[in-house]
Write a protein that holds these residues in place. Sequence first.
Motif, PDB file in Angstrom:
ATOM      1  N   ALA A   1       0.881  -1.207   0.067  1.00  9.38           N
ATOM      2  CA  ALA A   1      -0.124   0.155  -0.051  1.00  9.38           C
ATOM      3  C   ALA A   1       0.801   1.071   0.069  1.00  9.38           C
ATOM      4  O   ALA A   1       0.404   2.239  -0.260  1.00  9.38           O
ATOM      5  N   THR A   2       2.377   1.249   0.282  1.00  8.46           N
ATOM      6  CA  THR A   2       3.115   2.503   0.401  1.00  8.46           C
ATOM      7  C   THR A   2       3.510   2.789  -1.227  1.00  8.46           C
ATOM      8  O   THR A   2       4.098   3.847  -1.378  1.00  8.46           O
ATOM      9  N   LEU A   3       3.349   1.792  -2.214  1.00  8.00           N
ATOM     10  CA  LEU A   3       3.623   1.954  -3.566  1.00  8.00           C
ATOM     11  C   LEU A   3       2.514   3.031  -4.181  1.00  8.00           C
ATOM     12  O   LEU A   3       1.376   3.147  -3.889  1.00  8.00           O
ATOM     13  N   PRO A   4       2.968   3.736  -5.043  1.00  3.11           N
ATOM     14  CA  PRO A   4       2.144   4.825  -5.825  1.00  3.11           C
ATOM     15  C   PRO A   4       1.227   4.538  -6.792  1.00  3.11           C
ATOM     16  O   PRO A   4       0.885   5.091  -7.675  1.00  3.11           O
ATOM     17  N   VAL A   5       0.589   3.079  -6.749  1.00  5.70           N
ATOM     18  CA  VAL A   5      -0.355   2.546  -7.670  1.00  5.70           C
ATOM     19  C   VAL A   5      -1.491   1.698  -6.826  1.00  5.70           C
ATOM     20  O   VAL A   5      -0.778   1.418  -5.702  1.00  5.70           O
ATOM     21  N   PRO A   6      -2.539   1.507  -7.339  1.00  3.28           N
ATOM     22  CA  PRO A   6      -3.390   0.829  -6.467  1.00  3.28           C
ATOM     23  C   PRO A   6      -3.111  -0.486  -6.202  1.00  3.28           C
ATOM     24  O   PRO A   6      -2.371  -1.237  -6.967  1.00  3.28           O
ATOM     25  N   VAL A   7      -3.666  -1.051  -5.214  1.00  2.54           N
ATOM     26  CA  VAL A   7      -3.300  -2.420  -4.743  1.00  2.54           C
ATOM     27  C   VAL A   7      -4.812  -3.254  -5.086  1.00  2.54           C
ATOM     28  O   VAL A   7      -5.764  -2.791  -3.934  1.00  2.54           O
ATOM     29  N   VAL A   8      -4.727  -4.351  -5.633  1.00  6.81           N
ATOM     30  CA  VAL A   8      -5.759  -5.262  -5.743  1.00  6.81           C
ATOM     31  C   VAL A   8      -5.517  -6.500  -5.261  1.00  6.81           C
ATOM     32  O   VAL A   8      -4.445  -7.225  -5.506  1.00  6.81           O
ATOM     33  N   ALA A   9      -6.261  -6.833  -4.052  1.00  9.35           N
ATOM     34  CA  ALA A   9      -5.850  -8.145  -3.509  1.00  9.35           C
ATOM     35  C   ALA A   9      -7.135  -9.079  -3.505  1.00  9.35           C
ATOM     36  O   ALA A   9      -8.414  -9.008  -3.246  1.00  9.35           O
ATOM     37  N   ASP A  10      -6.747 -10.404  -4.164  1.00  8.33           N
ATOM     38  CA  ASP A  10      -7.885 -11.481  -4.311  1.00  8.33           C
ATOM     39  C   ASP A  10      -7.663 -12.229  -3.405  1.00  8.33           C
ATOM     40  O   ASP A  10      -6.722 -13.146  -3.197  1.00  8.33           O
TER      41      ASP A  10
ATOM     42  N   ASP B   1      -4.805 -17.519   9.688  1.00 13.68           N
ATOM     43  CA  ASP B   1      -3.708 -17.254   8.708  1.00 13.68           C
ATOM     44  C   ASP B   1      -4.562 -16.804   7.382  1.00 13.68           C
ATOM     45  O   ASP B   1      -4.124 -16.668   6.286  1.00 13.68           O
ATOM     46  N   GLU B   2      -5.925 -17.123   7.532  1.00 10.21           N
ATOM     47  CA  GLU B   2      -6.637 -16.865   6.156  1.00 10.21           C
ATOM     48  C   GLU B   2      -7.052 -15.442   6.294  1.00 10.21           C
ATOM     49  O   GLU B   2      -7.413 -14.724   6.974  1.00 10.21           O
ATOM     50  N   PRO B   3      -6.733 -14.801   4.901  1.00  8.64           N
ATOM     51  CA  PRO B   3      -6.975 -13.493   4.695  1.00  8.64           C
ATOM     52  C   PRO B   3      -8.386 -12.884   4.597  1.00  8.64           C
ATOM     53  O   PRO B   3      -9.189 -13.897   4.421  1.00  8.64           O
ATOM     54  N   ASP B   4      -9.014 -12.099   5.216  1.00  4.00           N
ATOM     55  CA  ASP B   4     -10.238 -11.568   5.279  1.00  4.00           C
ATOM     56  C   ASP B   4     -10.275 -10.042   4.615  1.00  4.00           C
ATOM     57  O   ASP B   4      -9.463  -9.226   4.835  1.00  4.00           O
ATOM     58  N   ALA B   5     -11.490  -9.796   4.282  1.00  2.00           N
ATOM     59  CA  ALA B   5     -11.897  -8.499   3.482  1.00  2.00           C
ATOM     60  C   ALA B   5     -11.402  -7.376   4.660  1.00  2.00           C
ATOM     61  O   ALA B   5     -10.826  -6.357   4.106  1.00  2.00           O
ATOM     62  N   ALA B   6     -12.106  -7.220   5.845  1.00  2.00           N
ATOM     63  CA  ALA B   6     -11.927  -6.307   6.719  1.00  2.00           C
ATOM     64  C   ALA B   6     -10.733  -5.735   6.786  1.00  2.00           C
ATOM     65  O   ALA B   6     -10.129  -4.600   6.655  1.00  2.00           O
ATOM     66  N   THR B   7      -9.581  -6.876   7.401  1.00  2.00           N
ATOM     67  CA  THR B   7      -8.398  -6.774   7.652  1.00  2.00           C
ATOM     68  C   THR B   7      -7.547  -6.046   6.356  1.00  2.00           C
ATOM     69  O   THR B   7      -6.773  -5.366   6.525  1.00  2.00           O
ATOM     70  N   THR B   8      -7.909  -7.002   5.284  1.00  2.00           N
ATOM     71  CA  THR B   8      -6.966  -6.576   3.769  1.00  2.00           C
ATOM     72  C   THR B   8      -7.371  -4.845   3.739  1.00  2.00           C
ATOM     73  O   THR B   8      -6.675  -4.314   3.147  1.00  2.00           O
ATOM     74  N   LEU B   9      -8.653  -4.433   3.644  1.00  2.00           N
ATOM     75  CA  LEU B   9      -9.118  -3.117   3.516  1.00  2.00           C
ATOM     76  C   LEU B   9      -8.394  -2.390   4.297  1.00  2.00           C
ATOM     77  O   LEU B   9      -7.867  -1.201   4.298  1.00  2.00           O
ATOM     78  N   ARG B  10      -8.396  -2.611   5.683  1.00  2.00           N
ATOM     79  CA  ARG B  10      -7.679  -1.854   6.758  1.00  2.00           C
ATOM     80  C   ARG B  10      -6.192  -1.537   6.302  1.00  2.00           C
ATOM     81  O   ARG B  10      -5.465  -0.523   6.714  1.00  2.00           O
ATOM     82  N   ALA B  11      -5.563  -2.652   5.900  1.00  2.00           N
ATOM     83  CA  ALA B  11      -4.229  -2.736   5.651  1.00  2.00           C
ATOM     84  C   ALA B  11      -3.979  -1.801   4.377  1.00  2.00           C
ATOM     85  O   ALA B  11      -2.647  -1.430   4.431  1.00  2.00           O
ATOM     86  N   GLY B  12      -4.748  -1.272   3.770  1.00  2.00           N
ATOM     87  CA  GLY B  12      -4.570  -0.448   2.704  1.00  2.00           C
ATOM     88  C   GLY B  12      -4.774  -1.093   1.168  1.00  2.00           C
ATOM     89  O   GLY B  12      -4.559  -0.181   0.314  1.00  2.00           O
ATOM     90  N   ALA B  13      -5.565  -2.273   1.095  1.00  2.00           N
ATOM     91  CA  ALA B  13      -5.889  -2.554  -0.318  1.00  2.00           C
ATOM     92  C   ALA B  13      -6.998  -1.567  -0.874  1.00  2.00           C
ATOM     93  O   ALA B  13      -7.805  -1.229   0.127  1.00  2.00           O
ATOM     94  N   ASP B  14      -6.756  -1.163  -2.024  1.00  2.00           N
ATOM     95  CA  ASP B  14      -7.764  -0.385  -2.936  1.00  2.00           C
ATOM     96  C   ASP B  14      -9.004  -1.122  -3.319  1.00  2.00           C
ATOM     97  O   ASP B  14     -10.091  -0.606  -3.200  1.00  2.00           O
ATOM     98  N   LEU B  15      -8.679  -2.334  -3.487  1.00  2.00           N
ATOM     99  CA  LEU B  15      -9.926  -3.425  -4.129  1.00  2.00           C
ATOM    100  C   LEU B  15      -9.470  -4.606  -3.607  1.00  2.00           C
ATOM    101  O   LEU B  15      -8.563  -5.102  -3.674  1.00  2.00           O
ATOM    102  N   VAL B  16     -10.636  -5.158  -3.036  1.00  2.00           N
ATOM    103  CA  VAL B  16     -10.515  -6.757  -2.727  1.00  2.00           C
ATOM    104  C   VAL B  16     -11.607  -7.512  -3.525  1.00  2.00           C
ATOM    105  O   VAL B  16     -12.679  -6.898  -3.782  1.00  2.00           O
ATOM    106  N   THR B  17     -10.980  -8.553  -4.060  1.00  2.00           N
ATOM    107  CA  THR B  17     -11.934  -9.704  -4.763  1.00  2.00           C
ATOM    108  C   THR B  17     -12.120 -10.832  -4.069  1.00  2.00           C
ATOM    109  O   THR B  17     -10.830 -11.282  -3.248  1.00  2.00           O
TER     110      THR B  17
END
Length: 435
Positions: free
Chosen positions: A232-241, A255-271
Amino acid sequence: MDRRRAVPRTDRVLADPRLQEATERLGARLVRSAVTAAQQACRAGEIAPEAVPDAAVNGLPPAATSLRDVLNATGVVVHTNLGRAPLSTAAIEAVALAAGTTDVELDLATGRRGPRGAGALTALAAAVPDAGGVHVVNNGAAALVLAARGLGAGRTVVLARGEMVEIGDSFRIPELLESVGARLREVGTTNRVRLSDYADALDDTVAFVLKVHPSNFRVSGFVSAVPVEELATLPVPVVADIGSGLLAPHPRLPDEPDAATTLRAGADLVTASGDKLLGGPQAGLLLGRSDLVDPLRRHPFARALRVDKLTLAALEATLTGPVPPVPAMLDADPSALRRRAAALAADLTDLTDLAAEAVPSLAAVGGGGAPGVELESAAVAVTAELAEPLRLGRPPVVGRVVRGRLLLDLLTVPPDRDAELATAVRVAARDAYGT
């Protein structure tokens, strides 16, 4: 007299009231097929002429579909071959309602066209408040493909080489992305990637950086990956599947990724998928910044990926109704499973050929989610010779064979179907041993 001459005529068999009722429910073709099969059995001398109507009735399918209601006793919670997530009672009722004429795109107050699937989208937004925008498509792969098409067509998508995985049935992430015009730029190696690898790959052609949950693929040992927080520190959007559709953290799946945590971590879009750990119908979820999601919702390609009213209804009920079966299985009490297994084994003690025994078991999440996680469970062990008769029974029962015994894992069997499972085992034993 030639026995074949005594075979009752089709019209006489169809006059049976039970078959007339079945014709209204199943249609003439399926009923006639059952009658023809019964007549053929009579011609072969397998049944008496007077037994043809009963045989035809017994040969009728339970519904006008080739799909069968299966008892999942495998211990795999999200079993891809068994349709992944079983729907909740609320979702099933919602599907039945949506099967008729509904206001899926009609504003009843104004009599004009209304927003499609507003209820489901509102429920999804409420379930993931960290998402500024939400959208639903027809499966998880479609969600990622829409993101690639809408954001990355003709441009570059940066992806770690170790995350270029095959997601099942020979479908591969790189081929999916390239099929909609995205150009891939691989960074790192199969086992290690650094933030500097991503940064060095950026230029004016890059649309976004993609982070892919590797499903049931794991690399151990000398490995490193870059978390979403750093990407998320990079100057482009981050998409996390994130794949499995877990919307919030779960204590048994740390250890399973979840949408809420991933968005709070800085992902711009979660699929993600809706038919895995979310426990809903087959669907693909897009969650994230509204300035990304809204254009994707209006993208021409989104029309080809649109979900129908049945999916919208089931998804809304999954999100707003009682706990669906998949989350309930994940939270199941092992001691309650052991008690059920002991009771079921005791109920089968008179079938000496089975040697039915309550045993501890380790179940799995399945569906590519939480690889390596074992869920404490309990099963009834019987002879492996019953595996095939049970699969061919009514209803079919699917377990798993371990060390020469068939384990019927109760984590994935609804408690209210224990008696049905016991009956299925008795029928299979009777057919196999005549007991």
